[in-house]
Design a protein around this motif. Structure first.
Motif, PDB file in Angstrom:
ATOM      1  N   VAL A  75       0.652  -0.957  -0.138  1.00 11.35           N
ATOM      2  CA  VAL A  75       0.006  -0.338  -0.128  1.00 11.35           C
ATOM      3  C   VAL A  75       1.485   0.764  -0.023  1.00 11.35           C
ATOM      4  CG1 VAL A  75      -1.993   1.519   1.692  1.00 11.35           C
ATOM      5  CG2 VAL A  75      -1.536  -0.570   1.204  1.00 11.35           C
ATOM      6  N   GLY A  76       0.445   2.228  -0.603  1.00 12.08           N
ATOM      7  CA  GLY A  76       1.316   3.480  -1.227  1.00 12.08           C
ATOM      8  C   GLY A  76       0.658   4.970  -0.783  1.00 12.08           C
ATOM      9  N   VAL A  77       1.328   5.682  -1.447  1.00  6.64           N
ATOM     10  CA  VAL A  77       0.649   6.940  -1.669  1.00  6.64           C
ATOM     11  C   VAL A  77       0.280   7.557  -3.319  1.00  6.64           C
ATOM     12  CG1 VAL A  77       0.471   9.721  -1.407  1.00  6.64           C
ATOM     13  CG2 VAL A  77       0.460   8.444   0.615  1.00  6.64           C
ATOM     14  N   TYR A  78      -0.836   7.605  -4.088  1.00  8.62           N
ATOM     15  CA  TYR A  78      -0.692   7.872  -5.444  1.00  8.62           C
ATOM     16  C   TYR A  78      -1.402   8.612  -5.712  1.00  8.62           C
ATOM     17  CZ  TYR A  78       1.279   2.745  -5.437  1.00  8.62           C
ATOM     18  OH  TYR A  78       1.700   1.250  -5.540  1.00  8.62           O
ATOM     19  N   LEU A  79       0.178   9.012  -6.827  1.00 10.53           N
ATOM     20  CA  LEU A  79      -0.635  10.774  -7.097  1.00 10.53           C
ATOM     21  C   LEU A  79      -0.815  10.251  -8.625  1.00 10.53           C
ATOM     22  CD1 LEU A  79      -0.182  13.822  -7.959  1.00 10.53           C
ATOM     23  CD2 LEU A  79       1.939  13.608  -9.062  1.00 10.53           C
ATOM     24  N   HIS A  80      -2.618  11.182  -8.971  1.00  7.50           N
ATOM     25  CA  HIS A  80      -3.452  10.196 -10.201  1.00  7.50           C
ATOM     26  C   HIS A  80      -3.073  12.013 -11.429  1.00  7.50           C
ATOM     27  CE1 HIS A  80      -7.181  10.401 -12.417  1.00  7.50           C
ATOM     28  NE2 HIS A  80      -6.554   9.088 -12.345  1.00  7.50           N
ATOM     29  N   ASP A  81      -2.487  11.323 -12.119  1.00  7.04           N
ATOM     30  CA  ASP A  81      -2.419  11.893 -13.609  1.00  7.04           C
ATOM     31  C   ASP A  81      -2.491  12.127 -14.416  1.00  7.04           C
ATOM     32  OD1 ASP A  81      -1.166  14.756 -14.377  1.00  7.04           O
ATOM     33  OD2 ASP A  81       1.169  13.687 -14.803  1.00  7.04           O
ATOM     34  N   ARG A  82      -3.727  12.296 -15.391  1.00  7.32           N
ATOM     35  CA  ARG A  82      -4.441  12.493 -16.882  1.00  7.32           C
ATOM     36  C   ARG A  82      -4.377  10.948 -16.898  1.00  7.32           C
ATOM     37  NH1 ARG A  82       1.469  14.730 -19.960  1.00  7.32           N
ATOM     38  NH2 ARG A  82       1.724  14.436 -17.526  1.00  7.32           N
ATOM     39  N   GLY A  83      -5.368  10.191 -15.537  1.00  5.37           N
ATOM     40  CA  GLY A  83      -5.727   8.656 -15.946  1.00  5.37           C
ATOM     41  C   GLY A  83      -4.693   7.484 -15.341  1.00  5.37           C
ATOM     42  N   ARG A  84      -3.086   8.299 -14.892  1.00  5.96           N
ATOM     43  CA  ARG A  84      -2.884   6.823 -14.592  1.00  5.96           C
ATOM     44  C   ARG A  84      -2.458   7.243 -13.253  1.00  5.96           C
ATOM     45  NH1 ARG A  84       3.190   5.101 -16.137  1.00  5.96           N
ATOM     46  NH2 ARG A  84       2.974   3.268 -14.510  1.00  5.96           N
ATOM     47  N   PHE A  85      -1.895   6.299 -12.046  1.00  7.82           N
ATOM     48  CA  PHE A  85      -1.290   6.471 -10.937  1.00  7.82           C
ATOM     49  C   PHE A  85       0.016   6.460 -11.105  1.00  7.82           C
ATOM     50  CE2 PHE A  85      -6.167   5.854 -10.385  1.00  7.82           C
ATOM     51  CZ  PHE A  85      -6.012   6.693  -9.218  1.00  7.82           C
ATOM     52  N   TRP A  86       0.901   7.424 -10.731  1.00  9.17           N
ATOM     53  CA  TRP A  86       1.903   7.233  -9.959  1.00  9.17           C
ATOM     54  C   TRP A  86       2.496   6.716  -8.059  1.00  9.17           C
ATOM     55  CZ3 TRP A  86       4.875   7.553 -14.244  1.00  9.17           C
ATOM     56  CH2 TRP A  86       3.918   7.513 -15.492  1.00  9.17           C
ATOM     57  N   ARG A  87       2.833   6.148  -8.256  1.00 14.83           N
ATOM     58  CA  ARG A  87       3.410   5.522  -6.318  1.00 14.83           C
ATOM     59  C   ARG A  87       4.751   6.808  -5.968  1.00 14.83           C
ATOM     60  NH1 ARG A  87       3.410   1.729  -3.038  1.00 14.83           N
ATOM     61  NH2 ARG A  87       5.136   1.508  -0.851  1.00 14.83           N
ATOM     62  N   LEU A  88       3.905   7.768  -5.314  1.00 13.87           N
ATOM     63  CA  LEU A  88       4.965   8.186  -4.675  1.00 13.87           C
ATOM     64  C   LEU A  88       5.842   8.140  -2.767  1.00 13.87           C
ATOM     65  CD1 LEU A  88       2.583  11.469  -4.157  1.00 13.87           C
ATOM     66  CD2 LEU A  88       4.012  11.238  -5.898  1.00 13.87           C
ATOM     67  N   GLY A  89       5.344   7.414  -2.756  1.00 14.93           N
ATOM     68  CA  GLY A  89       6.248   6.414  -1.777  1.00 14.93           C
ATOM     69  C   GLY A  89       4.849   5.798  -0.702  1.00 14.93           C
ATOM     70  N   GLY A  90       5.555   5.169   0.322  1.00 13.87           N
ATOM     71  CA  GLY A  90       4.509   3.996   1.488  1.00 13.87           C
ATOM     72  C   GLY A  90       5.278   3.711   2.806  1.00 13.87           C
ATOM     73  N   LEU A  91       6.192   5.138   3.397  1.00 17.01           N
ATOM     74  CA  LEU A  91       6.198   4.672   4.996  1.00 17.01           C
ATOM     75  C   LEU A  91       5.283   4.506   5.838  1.00 17.01           C
ATOM     76  CD1 LEU A  91       8.486   4.817   6.204  1.00 17.01           C
ATOM     77  CD2 LEU A  91       8.140   7.663   6.043  1.00 17.01           C
ATOM     78  N   GLU A  92       5.042   3.921   6.820  1.00 15.84           N
ATOM     79  CA  GLU A  92       3.842   3.244   7.249  1.00 15.84           C
ATOM     80  C   GLU A  92       4.037   5.075   8.381  1.00 15.84           C
ATOM     81  OE1 GLU A  92       0.926   0.572   7.827  1.00 15.84           O
ATOM     82  OE2 GLU A  92       0.790   0.425   5.188  1.00 15.84           O
ATOM     83  N   LYS A  93       2.910   5.715   9.088  1.00 13.73           N
ATOM     84  CA  LYS A  93       3.279   5.673  10.331  1.00 13.73           C
ATOM     85  C   LYS A  93       2.155   5.898  11.008  1.00 13.73           C
ATOM     86  CE  LYS A  93       7.125   8.335   9.237  1.00 13.73           C
ATOM     87  NZ  LYS A  93       8.254   9.163  10.435  1.00 13.73           N
ATOM     88  N   GLY A  94       2.241   5.171  11.983  1.00 11.70           N
ATOM     89  CA  GLY A  94       0.805   4.706  12.731  1.00 11.70           C
ATOM     90  C   GLY A  94      -0.632   4.308  11.844  1.00 11.70           C
ATOM     91  N   ASP A  95      -0.863   4.909  12.467  1.00 12.95           N
ATOM     92  CA  ASP A  95      -2.483   4.655  11.516  1.00 12.95           C
ATOM     93  C   ASP A  95      -2.590   5.714  10.599  1.00 12.95           C
ATOM     94  OD1 ASP A  95      -4.355   2.917  13.000  1.00 12.95           O
ATOM     95  OD2 ASP A  95      -5.027   5.255  13.488  1.00 12.95           O
ATOM     96  N   TRP A  96      -1.184   6.633   9.297  1.00 11.85           N
ATOM     97  CA  TRP A  96      -1.052   6.841   8.642  1.00 11.85           C
ATOM     98  C   TRP A  96       0.076   6.345   7.450  1.00 11.85           C
ATOM     99  CZ3 TRP A  96      -3.433  11.298   8.443  1.00 11.85           C
ATOM    100  CH2 TRP A  96      -4.286  11.802   9.005  1.00 11.85           C
ATOM    101  N   VAL A  97      -0.229   6.552   6.531  1.00  7.45           N
ATOM    102  CA  VAL A  97       0.931   6.653   4.892  1.00  7.45           C
ATOM    103  C   VAL A  97       1.168   7.603   4.750  1.00  7.45           C
ATOM    104  CG1 VAL A  97       1.496   4.980   3.269  1.00  7.45           C
ATOM    105  CG2 VAL A  97      -0.227   3.560   5.066  1.00  7.45           C
ATOM    106  N   GLN A  98       3.124   7.896   4.700  1.00  6.73           N
ATOM    107  CA  GLN A  98       3.342   8.531   4.543  1.00  6.73           C
ATOM    108  C   GLN A  98       4.173   9.227   2.989  1.00  6.73           C
ATOM    109  OE1 GLN A  98       5.423  10.596   7.742  1.00  6.73           O
ATOM    110  NE2 GLN A  98       7.467  10.824   6.390  1.00  6.73           N
TER     111      GLN A  98
END
Length: 166
Positions: free
Chosen positions: A37-60
């Motif tokens: 699981v990670g944080v993704y940026l949606h751009d022009r119909g595609r998702f790009w992974r930015l990272g996925g550092l777990e910080k408690g209940d948050w993903v950074q």
């Protein structure tokens, strides 16, 4: 990719940021956590992974691009095709088909007869290339390919190629 959060708008797409931003998205369900699981940026119909550092209940993740962001799970492994030899003006070269439909490729390593070789990864063409400085001896050679995507999924493949191509 599988969405595990809503899509959040953090800013207008393509609006320049003044610098690097740390973004945290809260996991709203237990299913929104765990491996791949990670944080993704949606751009022009595609998702790009930015990272996925777990910080408690948050993903950074960190980014210089704000816009539409979501938590996504990569559900697909990288795909390694059958390596083959093709002709090149400088001599035969090894072509390794490899692609990743989820988080994107992080690293691809290739060994030939147990020795790692420098691979030119051409992501736009879903392949890696090795043009040896010295031609290998004629005959069969064992090729091992290891691919890892940006979410941590790994796959390997072992094949034999006959040098030179016929």
């Amino acid at each position: 990719l599988e969405a595990v959060s809503p899509l959040y708008r953090f800013g207008n797409a393509w609006r320049p940021a003044k610098g690097y931003n740390v973004v945290r998205l809260k996991r709203t369900t237990p299913a929104a956590g765990g491996p791949h699981v990670g944080v993704y940026l949606h751009d022009r119909g595609r998702f790009w992974r930015l990272g996925g550092l777990e910080k408690g209940d948050w993903v950074q993740a960190g980014t210089v691009h704000l816009g539409d962001l979501a938590l996504m799970r990569d559900v697909s492994d990288p795909v390694i095709g059958e390596p083959y030899l093709d002709e090149h003006p400088a001599g035969p070269r090894l072509v390794v088909p490899v692609k990743e439909e989820g988080a994107g490729l992080s690293k691809v390593t290739v060994t030939v007869d147990g020795r790692e070789v420098p691979l030119e990864l051409q992501r736009a063409f879903d392949r890696g290339l090795w043009l040896p400085a010295r031609r290998p001896a004629p005959g069969p050679h064992v090729v091992e390919i290891h691919a890892r995507d940006r979410s941590g999924r790994r796959v390997s493949k072992r094949a034999t190629v006959i040098w030179p191509p016929r």
